[in-house]
Design a protein around this motif. Structure first.
Motif, short mmCIF file in Angstrom:
data_model
loop_
_atom_site.label_atom_id
_atom_site.label_comp_id
_atom_site.label_asym_id
_atom_site.label_seq_id
_atom_site.Cartn_x
_atom_site.Cartn_y
_atom_site.Cartn_z
N LEU B 260 0.83 -1.20 0.00
CA LEU B 260 0.00 0.00 0.00
C LEU B 260 0.88 1.26 0.00
O LEU B 260 0.56 2.23 -0.68
CB LEU B 260 -0.94 0.01 1.21
CG LEU B 260 -1.93 1.18 1.23
CD1 LEU B 260 -2.98 1.05 0.14
CD2 LEU B 260 -2.63 1.29 2.59
N MET B 262 3.98 1.58 -1.19
CA MET B 262 4.57 1.71 -2.53
C MET B 262 3.54 2.26 -3.50
O MET B 262 3.82 3.11 -4.33
CB MET B 262 5.04 0.34 -3.04
CG MET B 262 6.42 -0.01 -2.59
SD MET B 262 7.05 -1.43 -3.50
CE MET B 262 6.31 -2.76 -2.64
N SER B 263 2.32 1.73 -3.38
CA SER B 263 1.24 2.16 -4.25
C SER B 263 0.91 3.64 -4.01
O SER B 263 0.62 4.40 -4.94
CB SER B 263 0.02 1.28 -3.99
OG SER B 263 -1.04 1.69 -4.78
N LEU B 265 3.03 5.94 -3.06
CA LEU B 265 4.09 6.70 -3.75
C LEU B 265 3.75 6.83 -5.23
O LEU B 265 3.91 7.89 -5.83
CB LEU B 265 5.46 6.00 -3.64
CG LEU B 265 6.05 5.59 -2.29
CD1 LEU B 265 7.47 5.10 -2.47
CD2 LEU B 265 6.01 6.72 -1.31
N ASP B 266 3.28 5.73 -5.80
CA ASP B 266 2.95 5.72 -7.23
C ASP B 266 1.80 6.68 -7.54
O ASP B 266 1.85 7.41 -8.53
CB ASP B 266 2.57 4.31 -7.69
CG ASP B 266 3.75 3.34 -7.63
OD1 ASP B 266 4.89 3.83 -7.46
OD2 ASP B 266 3.54 2.13 -7.76
N VAL B 267 0.76 6.66 -6.70
CA VAL B 267 -0.40 7.52 -6.96
C VAL B 267 -0.02 8.99 -6.76
O VAL B 267 -0.45 9.86 -7.53
CB VAL B 267 -1.61 7.11 -6.08
CG1 VAL B 267 -2.75 8.09 -6.24
CG2 VAL B 267 -2.08 5.71 -6.45
N SER B 269 2.83 10.25 -7.37
CA SER B 269 3.57 10.59 -8.58
C SER B 269 2.61 10.78 -9.77
O SER B 269 2.77 11.67 -10.59
CB SER B 269 4.60 9.50 -8.86
OG SER B 269 4.92 9.40 -10.20
N LEU B 270 1.58 9.94 -9.80
CA LEU B 270 0.60 9.98 -10.88
C LEU B 270 -0.16 11.31 -10.92
O LEU B 270 -0.50 11.83 -11.98
CB LEU B 270 -0.40 8.83 -10.66
CG LEU B 270 -1.06 8.19 -11.85
CD1 LEU B 270 -0.03 7.58 -12.77
CD2 LEU B 270 -2.04 7.11 -11.38
N PHE B 311 -5.19 1.36 5.47
CA PHE B 311 -6.30 0.44 5.20
C PHE B 311 -6.21 -0.67 6.23
O PHE B 311 -5.34 -1.52 6.16
CB PHE B 311 -6.23 -0.11 3.78
CG PHE B 311 -7.60 -0.36 3.21
CD1 PHE B 311 -8.47 -1.23 3.84
CD2 PHE B 311 -8.03 0.29 2.08
CE1 PHE B 311 -9.75 -1.43 3.35
CE2 PHE B 311 -9.31 0.10 1.57
CZ PHE B 311 -10.17 -0.76 2.20
N ARG B 340 -6.42 9.40 5.17
CA ARG B 340 -7.40 8.52 4.55
C ARG B 340 -7.42 7.22 5.37
O ARG B 340 -6.40 6.55 5.51
CB ARG B 340 -7.00 8.26 3.11
CG ARG B 340 -7.95 7.38 2.34
CD ARG B 340 -7.54 5.95 2.42
NE ARG B 340 -8.42 5.10 1.65
CZ ARG B 340 -8.03 4.00 1.03
NH1 ARG B 340 -6.78 3.63 1.09
NH2 ARG B 340 -8.89 3.26 0.40
N ASP B 342 -9.50 3.54 6.05
CA ASP B 342 -10.50 2.56 5.63
C ASP B 342 -10.23 1.24 6.33
O ASP B 342 -9.18 1.07 6.93
CB ASP B 342 -10.44 2.36 4.10
CG ASP B 342 -11.56 3.08 3.38
OD1 ASP B 342 -12.70 2.97 3.83
OD2 ASP B 342 -11.28 3.76 2.37
N MET B 367 -8.03 7.13 -1.70
CA MET B 367 -6.58 7.22 -1.84
C MET B 367 -6.21 8.29 -2.87
O MET B 367 -5.31 9.09 -2.67
CB MET B 367 -6.11 5.85 -2.30
CG MET B 367 -4.66 5.69 -2.53
SD MET B 367 -4.33 3.91 -2.39
CE MET B 367 -2.85 3.78 -3.32
N ARG B 368 -6.96 8.29 -3.98
CA ARG B 368 -6.69 9.24 -5.05
C ARG B 368 -6.92 10.68 -4.56
O ARG B 368 -6.10 11.56 -4.77
CB ARG B 368 -7.63 8.92 -6.23
CG ARG B 368 -7.52 9.86 -7.39
CD ARG B 368 -6.75 9.23 -8.50
NE ARG B 368 -6.46 10.19 -9.56
CZ ARG B 368 -5.98 9.84 -10.74
NH1 ARG B 368 -5.72 8.58 -10.99
NH2 ARG B 368 -5.71 10.74 -11.63
#
Lengths: 293, 381
Positions: B260, B262-263, B265-267, B269-270, B311, B340, B342, B367-368
């Motif tokens: 989560l 790592m994800s 970090l990715d979001v 960056s996105l 989460f 956030r 959940d 998350m977004r």
């Protein structure tokens, strides 16, 4: 139909008398899971909130007909607990324990393969699995799940929840959700689970969550290309992770180009999977794929 | 945990893998004394957790104690690929007749141990493997059985080491494998493994990576880290049981579970931002863990906002919320925090957070949304 666990699953909890074991076992029972026994050497004959405790797993299996074991025992004793469950003859072993040495995991994996090839080991270092509405064998928050037709398999615990949550928000329920764990030697890999989902008549679509490190996703991609006809939505975590850094999971190490998120995503895309770069779009993507069919 | 050469060699020596005699030195004086004690020609070797020391000038011969002093003065303080040399290993020089390579690790695909050996040691083994794959002999070992004598023998003969090295190499491989298993290593690697003019087979270098999950069997191993050059913030995080890696952005990240985080970090960056760190509070984090994590991020002046993404599974949302509330009460938090929550007990957690009267606490439903809010706040502050 769910895979691996359903309403007939009878669970023995190894480490039921510990804090975490008790919290989750009781939660699972309240959900409707048949938690029939717990074990703790020296505490046989006692009980935890009405669940009988046995000294050994084989005693628990004989007395209650337990066919699945859920393991919460601490890392120094966890490998032994897995071997005990296998020797007692349960069909499925779910090892939640985080922090088992890789040397122990490698021994256990190979020993099980040699002596109990039909026993399924999920984990270690995983959230377990849930067949919504039927049985929860692990630590997944069942509130976010919903019975339905999507199979979910993931290497990461919390990302499994994220994926399931996104599906449920879109009204897409699940047949079974499985976290296979992020350790270097997982008992069950993507291919084992993908093949069960492919064979399960009720599963209509599959969500697969991977992360950087190792080549499990690349191998899963080969399997998908050859054997999976159901729609697959895939997500890989760690796109922005700097190379050479070990990010938490023993599994999540990148070395060279092998094991990078980009390589895994490319392999899955080539295999026909719908690969996302944002996990919050999993539900939407699956909805679209199912509508197109 | 990656060990320094001398630490790996101390483990080798403990189990009987032959290594040259040597001493640790942190000053030119200590290097001179070590050379005098060892006698004869010595090698002065920089102790850093990075490869390519030789090429960078971090390994030099010294014929006598005064030369050892001079070489130590040159090497100490040298910057090798971002690692400053603070320690040296002064070792008795060997008469090298041939250089080989040997290692043991876990092959995650085959789920068995992998032994590798080559007669072409002393150079970049990855290059050898790429250019002449047949020059690197690979053998899978069943972890249940261990390395049997016949397999060690096969490794040595198939690799075509010099005949006079065979006996010593077989013996060394068996000891090296024993070290790999008994010390709970992810990797043991020797490059070069040498045959001396005297006919001995000796480990001239060591690369050892320990599996920290095995530390309960080796209560002294955590001490190795005290001799490592770790940035103070990372050490602080480690002491508090948090998994922290510094990155170069300005959005601080706290989450539960490596995947989560790592994800996250990715979001981030996105949506156009850059994470300042990776911080995984792990499973079952309590209120203290969250306060600790926020304290770690306060050490980083680059952080402009913080995103907490939880989460709950084994981690409970109410406890996380209590930790955040506690941090607001106790710490003078310099930045806005987007939260956030959940999963397990998340509703109770959100209720607890609702009691905090601070414009610095910003809830997010997804998350977004959390990533977008955190990145936007970092841009304006």
């Amino acid at each position: 139909m769910a895979i691996l666990i359903d309403e007939n699953t009878k669970v023995v909890v190894q480490g039921l008398t510990g804090k975490e074991g008790q919290f989750h076992a009781l939660r699972n029972r309240a959900y409707g899971t048949k938690v029939v026994a717990g074990t703790r050497p020296g505490k046989g004959g006692e009980q935890v909130e009405g669940i009988p405790i046995f000294d050994t797993v084989s005693q628990a299996v004989e007395a209650t007909g337990a066919n699945t074991s859920l393991i919460f025992v601490p890392p120094p004793f966890a490998a032994d607990a897995i071997l005990e469950a296998a020797a007692a003859g349960v069909d499925v072993i779910v090892a939640i324990t985080e922090g088992i040495p890789a040397q122990d995991e490698a021994k256990v994996f190979n020993y099980l393969k040699e002596t109990a090839p039909d026993t399924v080991l999920i984990g270690p270092n995983c959230p377990g699995l849930i067949s919504p509405g039927k049985s929860n064998v692990g630590i997944m928050p069942h509130e976010i799940t919903k019975p339905g037709n999507i199979g979910v398999v993931s290497r990461s615990g919390t990302l499994t929840y994220q994926a399931v949550h996104e599906l449920t928000l879109r009204g897409l329920g699940q047949t079974t959700c499985i976290g296979i764990g992020g350790d270097p030697v997982p008992g069950t890999n993507f291919i084992d689970v993908l093949s069960r989902f492919q064979d399960d008549p009720e599963t209509e679509g599959i969500v697969m969550i991977g992360e950087i490190g190792g080549d499990a996703e690349e191998r899963a991609a080969e399997f998908i290309a050859e054997h999976v006809t159901k729609p697959v939505v895939a997500y890989i975590a760690g796109v922005t992770a700097p190379p050479g850094k070990k990010m938490g999971h023993a599994g999540a190490i990148i070395s060279g180009s092998k094991g990078t998120a980009a390589a895994k995503m490319e392999a899955l895309r080539a295999a026909g999977a719908t690969v996302l770069d944002d996990p919050t779009q999993i539900g939407e993507a699956m909805e679209r794929l199912l509508a197109e069919r | 945990m990656d060990l320094l050469e001398y630490q790996g060699k101390s483990l080798f020596a403990r189990i009987g893998v032959p290594v040259p005699d040597g001493r640790v030195a942190a000053t030119p004086e200590e290097a001179r004394d070590a050379a005098a004690e060892l006698g004869g020609t010595v090698v002065v070797k920089a102790q850093v957790q990075v490869g390519g020391r030789g090429k960078a000038g971090g390994i030099k011969l010294a014929a006598n104690p005064e030369e050892a002093y001079a070489r130590a003065e040159e090497i100490l303080g040298m910057n090798i690929k971002g690692h400053v040399v603070k320690k040296l290993w002064i070792e008795k020089a060997s008469n090298i007749k041939a250089e080989y390579y040997a290692s043991f690790t876990l092959d995650r695909s085959a789920k068995k141990h992998l032994g590798m050996i080559s007669a072409k040691g002393g150079m970049d083994i990855e290059q050898v493997a790429a250019e002449e794959p047949e020059a690197v002999v690979k053998v899978h070992i069943d972890p249940v059985i261990g390395l049997p004598n016949w397999q060690a023998t096969e490794m040595v003969y198939r690799a075509k080491l010099d005949p006079e090295a065979a006996r010593g190499a077989i013996k060394l491989l068996k000891k090296l494998y024993q070290a790999f298993v008994e010390f709970d290593c992810d990797l043991v690697e020797v490059n070069p493994l040498i045959l001396t003019e005297e006919g001995d087979v000796v480990a001239l270098d060591s690369k050892v990576a320990l599996d920290e999950n095995g530390f309960f069997r080796h209560p002294d191993f955590p001490n190795f880290a005290m001799e490592h050059d770790i940035p103070p913030v990372e050490r602080m995080a480690k002491d508090r049981g948090l998994n922290f890696i510094k990155l170069d952005g300005d959005v601080g990240i706290i989450g539960n579970g490596a995947g989560l985080v790592m994800s996250t970090l990715d979001v981030v960056s996105l949506v156009g931002g850059k994470a300042a760190n990776f911080l995984d509070v792990g499973g079952g984090a309590g209120a203290d863990t969250i306060t600790n994590a926020l304290e770690i991020l306060m050490q980083d002046p680059q952080v402009k906002t913080v995103l907490i993404n939880i989460f709950g599974g084994i981690t409970r949302g109410d406890l996380v919320a209590q930790g955040i509330v506690e941090a607001f009460r106790r710490l003078d938090l310099p930045w806005p925090i987007v939260v956030r929550l959940d999963g397990t007990n998340a509703e109770e957690g959100r209720r607890i957070l609702g009691e905090v009267q601070s414009e610095k606490l910003i809830p997010a439903a997804t998350m977004r949304e959390a990533a977008e809010k955190a990145v936007r706040l970092a841009e304006v502050s």
